[in-house]
Design an enzyme around this catalytic site. Structure first.
Site, mmCIF file in Angstrom:
data_model
loop_
_atom_site.group_PDB
_atom_site.id
_atom_site.type_symbol
_atom_site.label_atom_id
_atom_site.label_comp_id
_atom_site.label_asym_id
_atom_site.label_seq_id
_atom_site.Cartn_x
_atom_site.Cartn_y
_atom_site.Cartn_z
ATOM 1 C CG ASP A 131 -1.860 -1.097 1.274
ATOM 2 O OD1 ASP A 131 -1.905 -1.830 0.360
ATOM 3 O OD2 ASP A 131 -2.582 -1.065 2.389
ATOM 4 C CG ASP A 133 0.761 3.305 4.641
ATOM 5 O OD1 ASP A 133 -0.421 3.189 4.726
ATOM 6 O OD2 ASP A 133 1.915 2.361 4.910
#
Length: 206
Positions: A131, A133
């Protein structure tokens, strides 16, 4: 006490001698290798700051503290917004795609998590399924409809993008604030609590 360092800042200068005697071997190896530690959202003292050590595996996270006097370098998430990388990964592609949008949003933003760690240190931390962030410094309220618009922009990126809103009282997940729940989880140095307004946490829900 209030530290001049903020959660997600990366710090260099930690030594194995500062680690507790029961620290796992991988923690010692990480520090010996010279990697930075990340400031944790926890209470610090006058001479020590709460930090976390990252390992190679996702589950390898170790909380400890670092002597303020040992800090030799600090990199904040907002210093990483325009750092380039030669690696071809979805998280870095997402960062490049979102950069002009976030630059134009009027808020200060930054890169945290694995992407921030890699961009700051040069140590490989990202992989194809990582992911992205991000943090958004929001000392003033961000309207919930604005939050929903921002989530829509993040969802158009080539990987999952998680953003934290950093208020003066702690952090709240953008997706929570963009949702329909009356109360959202605000995290600060002393813990977490459900609040109606992350910018006015005294206004608690009954």
């Amino acid at each position: 006490m209030v530290s001049r360092f903020l959660a997600h800042d990366l710090l260099w200068g930690m030594t194995p001698q500062q680690l507790p005697v029961d620290a796992p071997a991988w923690v010692v190896e990480s520090i010996v290798a010279g990697q930075p530690v990340v400031v944790r959202r926890a209470v610090s003292t006058a001479d020590r700051i709460a930090v976390g050590v990252r390992g190679r595996l996702r589950e390898q996270r170790f909380g400890t503290s670092m002597a303020m006097a040992a800090i030799s370098r600090r990199v904040s998430p907002e210093e990483l917004c325009h750092v380039d990388s030669h690696r071809d990964l979805p998280a870095l592609e997402a960062l490049a795609q979102l950069r002009p949008v976030l630059d134009a949003c009027g808020w200060v933003w930054g890169v945290s998590g694995s992407a921030g760690f890699e961009l700051a240190s040069g140590i490989v931390a990202l992989h194809a399924a990582s992911d992205l962030d991000l943090i958004l410094r929001t000392p003033h309220p961000l309207a919930r409809d604005q939050a929903r618009e921002l989530v829509a922009l993040l969802d158009a990126a080539p990987c999952v993008v998680d953003m934290q809103l950093q208020t003066s009282f702690g952090a709240v997940a953008l997706r929570e604030w963009a949702g329909s729940s009356t109360r959202v989880l605000l995290k600060n140095a002393t813990g977490a609590c459900l609040v109606i307004d992350p910018w006015n946490p005294q206004e608690q829900a009954a």
